[in-house]
Scaffold this active site. Structure first.
Site, PDB file in Angstrom:
ATOM      1  N   ARG A  98      33.916  28.821  32.900  1.00 15.83           N
ATOM      2  CA  ARG A  98      35.005  29.593  32.294  1.00 15.83           C
ATOM      3  C   ARG A  98      35.730  30.420  33.345  1.00 15.83           C
ATOM      4  O   ARG A  98      36.961  30.582  33.298  1.00 15.83           O
ATOM      5  CB  ARG A  98      34.452  30.477  31.180  1.00 15.83           C
ATOM      6  CG  ARG A  98      35.506  31.021  30.217  1.00 15.83           C
ATOM      7  CD  ARG A  98      36.050  32.364  30.639  1.00 15.83           C
ATOM      8  NE  ARG A  98      34.988  33.279  30.911  1.00 15.83           N
ATOM      9  CZ  ARG A  98      35.058  34.212  31.857  1.00 15.83           C
ATOM     10  NH1 ARG A  98      36.127  34.339  32.624  1.00 15.83           N
ATOM     11  NH2 ARG A  98      34.034  35.025  32.063  1.00 15.83           N
ATOM     12  N   PHE A 137      42.835  34.255  43.374  1.00 15.12           N
ATOM     13  CA  PHE A 137      43.477  35.554  43.158  1.00 15.12           C
ATOM     14  C   PHE A 137      42.784  36.573  44.040  1.00 15.12           C
ATOM     15  O   PHE A 137      41.617  36.908  43.810  1.00 15.12           O
ATOM     16  CB  PHE A 137      43.338  35.918  41.675  1.00 15.12           C
ATOM     17  CG  PHE A 137      44.093  37.137  41.221  1.00 15.12           C
ATOM     18  CD1 PHE A 137      45.416  37.045  40.850  1.00 15.12           C
ATOM     19  CD2 PHE A 137      43.457  38.361  41.131  1.00 15.12           C
ATOM     20  CE1 PHE A 137      46.105  38.158  40.380  1.00 15.12           C
ATOM     21  CE2 PHE A 137      44.125  39.483  40.671  1.00 15.12           C
ATOM     22  CZ  PHE A 137      45.466  39.380  40.295  1.00 15.12           C
ATOM     23  N   GLY A 138      43.473  37.043  45.057  1.00 16.58           N
ATOM     24  CA  GLY A 138      42.859  37.935  46.038  1.00 16.58           C
ATOM     25  C   GLY A 138      43.222  39.384  45.816  1.00 16.58           C
ATOM     26  O   GLY A 138      44.271  39.855  46.289  1.00 16.58           O
ATOM     27  N   SER A 146      36.495  48.582  41.933  1.00 16.33           N
ATOM     28  CA  SER A 146      37.034  49.312  40.792  1.00 16.33           C
ATOM     29  C   SER A 146      38.252  50.151  41.166  1.00 16.33           C
ATOM     30  O   SER A 146      39.018  50.547  40.287  1.00 16.33           O
ATOM     31  CB  SER A 146      35.955  50.218  40.185  1.00 16.33           C
ATOM     32  OG  SER A 146      34.903  49.445  39.633  1.00 16.33           O
ATOM     33  N   ILE A 171      35.913  36.081  45.709  1.00 20.59           N
ATOM     34  CA  ILE A 171      37.091  35.380  45.214  1.00 20.59           C
ATOM     35  C   ILE A 171      36.695  34.014  44.657  1.00 20.59           C
ATOM     36  O   ILE A 171      36.351  33.097  45.410  1.00 20.59           O
ATOM     37  CB  ILE A 171      38.147  35.221  46.325  1.00 20.59           C
ATOM     38  CG1 ILE A 171      38.442  36.572  46.983  1.00 20.59           C
ATOM     39  CG2 ILE A 171      39.403  34.580  45.754  1.00 20.59           C
ATOM     40  CD1 ILE A 171      38.907  37.652  46.027  1.00 20.59           C
ATOM     41  N   LEU A 247      44.815  41.034  35.321  1.00 23.46           N
ATOM     42  CA  LEU A 247      43.420  41.251  34.944  1.00 23.46           C
ATOM     43  C   LEU A 247      43.278  41.451  33.440  1.00 23.46           C
ATOM     44  O   LEU A 247      42.283  41.023  32.846  1.00 23.46           O
ATOM     45  CB  LEU A 247      42.853  42.459  35.698  1.00 23.46           C
ATOM     46  CG  LEU A 247      42.582  42.239  37.186  1.00 23.46           C
ATOM     47  CD1 LEU A 247      42.190  43.559  37.849  1.00 23.46           C
ATOM     48  CD2 LEU A 247      41.496  41.200  37.406  1.00 23.46           C
ATOM     49  N   ARG A 251      40.723  39.413  31.181  1.00 25.12           N
ATOM     50  CA  ARG A 251      39.720  40.103  30.354  1.00 25.12           C
ATOM     51  C   ARG A 251      39.763  39.623  28.917  1.00 25.12           C
ATOM     52  O   ARG A 251      38.738  39.588  28.231  1.00 25.12           O
ATOM     53  CB  ARG A 251      39.963  41.618  30.409  1.00 25.12           C
ATOM     54  CG  ARG A 251      39.624  42.260  31.737  1.00 25.12           C
ATOM     55  CD  ARG A 251      40.200  43.656  31.824  1.00 25.12           C
ATOM     56  NE  ARG A 251      39.979  44.241  33.131  1.00 25.12           N
ATOM     57  CZ  ARG A 251      40.766  45.157  33.695  1.00 25.12           C
ATOM     58  NH1 ARG A 251      41.839  45.577  33.032  1.00 25.12           N
ATOM     59  NH2 ARG A 251      40.493  45.643  34.879  1.00 25.12           N
ATOM     60  N   GLU A 371      36.061  42.281  36.798  1.00 26.93           N
ATOM     61  CA  GLU A 371      37.300  42.556  36.072  1.00 26.93           C
ATOM     62  C   GLU A 371      37.178  43.815  35.213  1.00 26.93           C
ATOM     63  O   GLU A 371      37.632  43.865  34.072  1.00 26.93           O
ATOM     64  CB  GLU A 371      37.723  41.332  35.253  1.00 26.93           C
ATOM     65  CG  GLU A 371      38.012  40.140  36.158  1.00 26.93           C
ATOM     66  CD  GLU A 371      38.499  38.917  35.429  1.00 26.93           C
ATOM     67  OE1 GLU A 371      39.052  39.070  34.320  1.00 26.93           O
ATOM     68  OE2 GLU A 371      38.334  37.802  35.956  1.00 26.93           O
ATOM     69  N   THR A 373      34.242  47.196  35.310  1.00 21.35           N
ATOM     70  CA  THR A 373      32.862  47.466  34.914  1.00 21.35           C
ATOM     71  C   THR A 373      32.833  48.113  33.532  1.00 21.35           C
ATOM     72  O   THR A 373      33.850  48.611  33.031  1.00 21.35           O
ATOM     73  CB  THR A 373      32.179  48.407  35.915  1.00 21.35           C
ATOM     74  OG1 THR A 373      32.848  49.687  35.877  1.00 21.35           O
ATOM     75  CG2 THR A 373      32.231  47.847  37.328  1.00 21.35           C
TER      76      THR A 373
END
Length: 392
Positions: A98, A137-138, A146, A171, A247, A251, A371, A373
């Site tokens: 996924r 995606f860097g 975070s 990554i 992000l 998520r 993505e 915490t």
């Protein structure tokens, strides 16, 4: 007295009745593909610490899974809910699989789709949708996860070109990607750049010795005086709102995906308990076992209902980011608890790759913290409820 007829968790919560015909068809199609093409191999991939991304990407593309919620440019243009259901079925097999789809579609492709020029979209998105071009995606760096605003990667102007220096870590797809979306500090805030991975000065190093997401390609990226043309920059992204917007898209998929992993663990534990005899009767016949199963089923069902609710809001264009944090926080937290509890039902068998539960638990250790915490999402929710920013 005869045993009662059994039902699934989906049937317990009447989930099927909450989906339309297209959503049910997509979910069943993805579930069938995952069962036939992925599930027979995933334990071996996990044990070997590898994933055949180059081989699988075109198959995922032909199924319409890459950037499936985007419209045009060869993308399937499904609803957000349908995309979430696909993520659920993929993560029911493995979080690493996924993740590959999420990074390709919700991060790399979404960055170009939302913030790129029309020329950039035409150049990159059709190949990425087909799976013939792999993206990464860097954003994350060795010392900035975070708090991405502190990133050290920097792009400086040199005439009409950009010179990019720095590094990124953790990554997904990094060492197999054809193109990287790299976020860097500039004199005009954080900006995103489309970087073909064959550009001189770009190097990647695959990361090994992982105990989680082993059926996934993870890499460290380095940029050494990479020269990029002016049109490599994503024109519509300025500041951290660009990468953070991507992000939020990823998520959303995790909200569905994590509960798919939990559902798979629960199904495995139920099936095992029905056939494993302890003191001359099936383990499923003991009250303590049924209490565990009932409690876990309630949490899986609640997680599914929450995911579907957020999917409907997203399709209506009314999903605020703090609700995405609610979904990510709840469903990842409950999923890892369920995976661990299911392991107790399987006993010693639960630590082997013959069963999926400890593999899922190990994977969910990463899903819990990447993505955003759990603590970050608690603070997002706390700020929304109190009006006070407690991040610093």
């Amino acid at each position: 007295m005869a045993d009662a007829k059994t039902i699934t968790v989906d049937q317990l919560f009447a989930i099927d009745g909450l989906l339309d015909a297209e959503e049910r068809e997509i979910q069943q199609t993805v579930r069938k593909f995952a069962a036939e093409r992925l599930r027979p191999h995933v334990a071996d991939w996990f044990e070997a610490g590898t994933f055949p991304a180059r081989e699988m990407a075109p198959e995922l593309g032909s199924l319409g899974l890459l950037g499936m919620h985007l419209h045009g440019y060869g993308c399937a243009g499904t609803s957000a809910t349908a995309y979430g259901l696909a993520c659920m079925e993929m993560e029911a097999v493995d979080s690493g699989v996924r993740s590959m789809i999420s990074v390709q579609g919700s991060l790399a492709m979404t960055a170009i789709y939302k913030y790129g020029s029309e020329e950039q979209k035409q150049q990159w998105l059709p190949g990425m949708a087909a799976g013939t071009t792999i993206g990464c995606f860097g954003l994350t760096e060795p010392d900035y996860g975070s708090n991405p605003g502190g990133m050290l990667t920097r792009a400086k102007r040199d005439g009409s070109d950009w010179i990019l220096n720095g590094s990124k870590m953790w990554i997904t797809n990094g060492s197999v990607a054809d193109v990287a979306i790299v976020w860097a500090q500039t004199d005009d805030k954080v900006r995103g750049f489309i970087v073909p991975t064959d550009t001189p000065g770009f190097t990647s190093r695959e990361m090994h010795k992982k105990l989680s997401l082993r059926a996934s390609v993870t890499a460290e990226l380095s940029f050494d005086d990479i020269r990029l043309p002016e049109d490599a920059m994503l024109p519509e992204a300025r500041g951290l709102s660009g990468p953070l917007g991507c992000l939020t898209e990823a998520r959303f998929g995790i909200i569905f995906g994590a509960i798919g992993a939990a559902r798979d663990c629960l199904e495995a534990a139920i099936e095992y308990s029905q056939t494993r005899e302890v003191f001359d009767k099936p383990l499923a016949g003991y009250q303590l076992t049924q209490a565990k199963i009932a409690d876990m089923a309630v949490e899986v069902g609640k997680g599914q209902l929450l995911a579907l609710h957020l999917g409907r809001l997203k399709d209506a264009g009314t999903l605020p980011p703090e609700l995405v944090s609610v979904g990510k926080l709840n469903n990842t937290r409950e999923a890892i608890k369920i995976a661990r509890e299911c392991r107790t039902i399987l006993g010693a068998n639960g630590i082997t790759l013959e069963y999926p539960v400890l593999r899922h638990a190990n994977n969910l250790e990463s899903v819990l913290t990447y993505e955003g915490t759990a603590e970050v999402h608690q603070l997002v929710i706390g700020q929304a409820l109190t009006g006070s920013n407690a991040f610093r």
